[in-house]
Motif scaffolding. Structure first.
Motif, PDB file in Angstrom:
ATOM      1  N   THR A 116       0.800  -1.225   0.000  1.00  0.00           N
ATOM      2  CA  THR A 116       0.000   0.000   0.000  1.00  0.00           C
ATOM      3  C   THR A 116       0.835   1.278   0.000  1.00  0.00           C
ATOM      4  OG1 THR A 116      -0.139  -0.009   2.417  1.00  0.00           O
ATOM      5  CG2 THR A 116      -1.902  -1.140   1.196  1.00  0.00           C
ATOM      6  N   GLN A 117       2.151   1.156   0.169  1.00  0.00           N
ATOM      7  CA  GLN A 117       3.056   2.315   0.222  1.00  0.00           C
ATOM      8  C   GLN A 117       2.730   3.249   1.394  1.00  0.00           C
ATOM      9  OE1 GLN A 117       5.686   2.801  -1.943  1.00  0.00           O
ATOM     10  NE2 GLN A 117       5.233   0.782  -2.756  1.00  0.00           N
ATOM     11  N   LYS A 118       2.155   2.706   2.460  1.00  0.00           N
ATOM     12  CA  LYS A 118       1.872   3.504   3.661  1.00  0.00           C
ATOM     13  C   LYS A 118       3.025   3.317   4.639  1.00  0.00           C
ATOM     14  CE  LYS A 118      -3.091   3.472   3.366  1.00  0.00           C
ATOM     15  NZ  LYS A 118      -4.350   3.252   4.045  1.00  0.00           N
ATOM     16  N   LEU A 119       3.696   4.404   4.953  1.00  0.00           N
ATOM     17  CA  LEU A 119       4.872   4.336   5.806  1.00  0.00           C
ATOM     18  C   LEU A 119       4.566   4.632   7.273  1.00  0.00           C
ATOM     19  CD1 LEU A 119       7.367   6.173   3.454  1.00  0.00           C
ATOM     20  CD2 LEU A 119       6.944   3.731   3.655  1.00  0.00           C
ATOM     21  N   GLU A 120       3.304   4.869   7.590  1.00  0.00           N
ATOM     22  CA  GLU A 120       2.953   5.241   8.957  1.00  0.00           C
ATOM     23  C   GLU A 120       3.154   4.104   9.953  1.00  0.00           C
ATOM     24  OE1 GLU A 120       0.443   5.541   6.515  1.00  0.00           O
ATOM     25  OE2 GLU A 120       0.898   7.623   6.026  1.00  0.00           O
ATOM     26  N   LEU A 121       3.183   2.872   9.479  1.00  0.00           N
ATOM     27  CA  LEU A 121       3.284   1.731  10.380  1.00  0.00           C
ATOM     28  C   LEU A 121       4.717   1.335  10.716  1.00  0.00           C
ATOM     29  CD1 LEU A 121       0.485  -0.568   8.951  1.00  0.00           C
ATOM     30  CD2 LEU A 121       0.400   0.864  10.972  1.00  0.00           C
ATOM     31  N   TYR A 122       5.703   1.908  10.042  1.00  0.00           N
ATOM     32  CA  TYR A 122       7.090   1.506  10.266  1.00  0.00           C
ATOM     33  C   TYR A 122       7.566   1.699  11.704  1.00  0.00           C
ATOM     34  CZ  TYR A 122       8.132   0.326   5.437  1.00  0.00           C
ATOM     35  OH  TYR A 122       8.158  -0.272   4.226  1.00  0.00           O
ATOM     36  N   PRO A 123       7.212   2.777  12.398  1.00  0.00           N
ATOM     37  CA  PRO A 123       7.657   2.884  13.802  1.00  0.00           C
ATOM     38  C   PRO A 123       7.089   1.768  14.681  1.00  0.00           C
ATOM     39  CG  PRO A 123       6.897   5.003  13.017  1.00  0.00           C
ATOM     40  CD  PRO A 123       6.587   4.022  11.953  1.00  0.00           C
ATOM     41  N   TYR A 124       5.860   1.371  14.407  1.00  0.00           N
ATOM     42  CA  TYR A 124       5.248   0.314  15.204  1.00  0.00           C
ATOM     43  C   TYR A 124       5.872  -1.044  14.878  1.00  0.00           C
ATOM     44  CZ  TYR A 124       2.026   4.086  15.995  1.00  0.00           C
ATOM     45  OH  TYR A 124       1.503   5.296  16.331  1.00  0.00           O
ATOM     46  N   ILE A 125       6.265  -1.231  13.628  1.00  0.00           N
ATOM     47  CA  ILE A 125       6.965  -2.452  13.244  1.00  0.00           C
ATOM     48  C   ILE A 125       8.324  -2.504  13.940  1.00  0.00           C
ATOM     49  CG2 ILE A 125       8.023  -3.673  11.313  1.00  0.00           C
ATOM     50  CD1 ILE A 125       5.722  -2.531   9.572  1.00  0.00           C
ATOM     51  N   THR A 126       8.999  -1.363  14.001  1.00  0.00           N
ATOM     52  CA  THR A 126      10.286  -1.299  14.689  1.00  0.00           C
ATOM     53  C   THR A 126      10.118  -1.602  16.174  1.00  0.00           C
ATOM     54  OG1 THR A 126      10.978   0.388  13.109  1.00  0.00           O
ATOM     55  CG2 THR A 126      12.310   0.157  15.086  1.00  0.00           C
ATOM     56  N   MET A 144      20.036  -4.581  21.504  1.00  0.00           N
ATOM     57  CA  MET A 144      19.331  -4.330  20.243  1.00  0.00           C
ATOM     58  C   MET A 144      17.884  -3.933  20.498  1.00  0.00           C
ATOM     59  SD  MET A 144      20.834  -7.326  17.791  1.00  0.00           S
ATOM     60  CE  MET A 144      19.665  -7.007  16.508  1.00  0.00           C
ATOM     61  N   SER A 145      17.252  -4.560  21.475  1.00  0.00           N
ATOM     62  CA  SER A 145      15.858  -4.220  21.754  1.00  0.00           C
ATOM     63  C   SER A 145      15.734  -2.799  22.290  1.00  0.00           C
ATOM     64  CB  SER A 145      15.252  -5.215  22.737  1.00  0.00           C
ATOM     65  OG  SER A 145      15.848  -5.096  23.999  1.00  0.00           O
ATOM     66  N   VAL A 146      16.698  -2.384  23.111  1.00  0.00           N
ATOM     67  CA  VAL A 146      16.685  -1.006  23.614  1.00  0.00           C
ATOM     68  C   VAL A 146      16.873  -0.029  22.456  1.00  0.00           C
ATOM     69  CG1 VAL A 146      17.964   0.653  25.024  1.00  0.00           C
ATOM     70  CG2 VAL A 146      17.415  -1.600  25.939  1.00  0.00           C
ATOM     71  N   MET A 147      17.778  -0.363  21.551  1.00  0.00           N
ATOM     72  CA  MET A 147      18.001   0.502  20.391  1.00  0.00           C
ATOM     73  C   MET A 147      16.737   0.612  19.545  1.00  0.00           C
ATOM     74  SD  MET A 147      20.621   0.027  17.208  1.00  0.00           S
ATOM     75  CE  MET A 147      19.649  -1.320  16.567  1.00  0.00           C
ATOM     76  N   TYR A 148      16.108  -0.529  19.249  1.00  0.00           N
ATOM     77  CA  TYR A 148      14.870  -0.510  18.468  1.00  0.00           C
ATOM     78  C   TYR A 148      13.783   0.299  19.166  1.00  0.00           C
ATOM     79  CZ  TYR A 148      16.255  -4.061  15.054  1.00  0.00           C
ATOM     80  OH  TYR A 148      16.851  -4.739  14.033  1.00  0.00           O
ATOM     81  N   ALA A 199      12.105   3.679  17.662  1.00  0.00           N
ATOM     82  CA  ALA A 199      10.671   3.670  17.380  1.00  0.00           C
ATOM     83  C   ALA A 199       9.944   4.756  18.168  1.00  0.00           C
ATOM     84  CB  ALA A 199      10.081   2.307  17.705  1.00  0.00           C
ATOM     85  N   LEU A 200      10.248   4.888  19.437  1.00  0.00           N
ATOM     86  CA  LEU A 200       9.580   5.908  20.241  1.00  0.00           C
ATOM     87  C   LEU A 200       9.950   7.311  19.784  1.00  0.00           C
ATOM     88  CD1 LEU A 200       9.782   4.289  23.771  1.00  0.00           C
ATOM     89  CD2 LEU A 200       7.783   4.517  22.296  1.00  0.00           C
ATOM     90  N   ALA A 201      11.198   7.509  19.377  1.00  0.00           N
ATOM     91  CA  ALA A 201      11.597   8.824  18.868  1.00  0.00           C
ATOM     92  C   ALA A 201      10.835   9.160  17.593  1.00  0.00           C
ATOM     93  CB  ALA A 201      13.099   8.850  18.615  1.00  0.00           C
ATOM     94  N   ILE A 202      10.688   8.190  16.714  1.00  0.00           N
ATOM     95  CA  ILE A 202       9.946   8.441  15.473  1.00  0.00           C
ATOM     96  C   ILE A 202       8.482   8.719  15.769  1.00  0.00           C
ATOM     97  CG2 ILE A 202       9.131   7.364  13.338  1.00  0.00           C
ATOM     98  CD1 ILE A 202      11.828   5.900  13.232  1.00  0.00           C
ATOM     99  N   ILE A 203       7.903   7.948  16.683  1.00  0.00           N
ATOM    100  CA  ILE A 203       6.487   8.151  17.021  1.00  0.00           C
ATOM    101  C   ILE A 203       6.279   9.522  17.660  1.00  0.00           C
ATOM    102  CG2 ILE A 203       4.624   7.351  18.521  1.00  0.00           C
ATOM    103  CD1 ILE A 203       5.728   4.491  18.066  1.00  0.00           C
ATOM    104  N   ILE A 204       7.139   9.890  18.615  1.00  0.00           N
ATOM    105  CA  ILE A 204       6.989  11.174  19.292  1.00  0.00           C
ATOM    106  C   ILE A 204       7.277  12.334  18.356  1.00  0.00           C
ATOM    107  CG2 ILE A 204       7.963  12.627  21.115  1.00  0.00           C
ATOM    108  CD1 ILE A 204       8.305  10.038  22.756  1.00  0.00           C
TER     109      ILE A 204
END
Length: 81
Positions: free
Chosen positions: A22-32, A61-65, A69-74
């Motif tokens: 769908t070319q929707k990029l809004e879900l990438y932070p949640y995937i991360t 790695m989980s802390v980095m992800y 992700a939280l930085a992108i969401i915020i």
């Protein structure tokens, strides 16, 4: 634990496929963020197996992800305002 990892992995694959089609990029932070949760689960499994190096790697790695992700969401929510 194994079933939870499987469900999260399938959810990640489905969401990535949806984003690609769908070319929707809004879900990438949640995937991360889901990748971060998956790494925490791997870290817990390695902790049970007493594999210290793999545990440290998975947790870092989980802390980095999670931070990314939280930085992108915020920051995304501030940009949209």
């Amino acid at each position: 634990m194994r079933m939870t990892r499987l469900i999260i992995s399938i959810l990640i694959i489905v969401l990535l496929g949806y984003c690609l089609l769908t070319q929707k990029l809004e879900l990438y932070p949640y995937i991360t963020l889901l990748f971060g949760v998956l790494m925490v689960l791997y870290g817990l499994e390695n902790m049970k197996k007493k594999e210290k190096m793999k545990t440290k790697l998975s947790v870092s790695m989980s802390v980095m992800y999670a931070v990314i992700a939280l930085a992108i969401i915020i920051l995304g929510s501030f940009i949209l305002w």
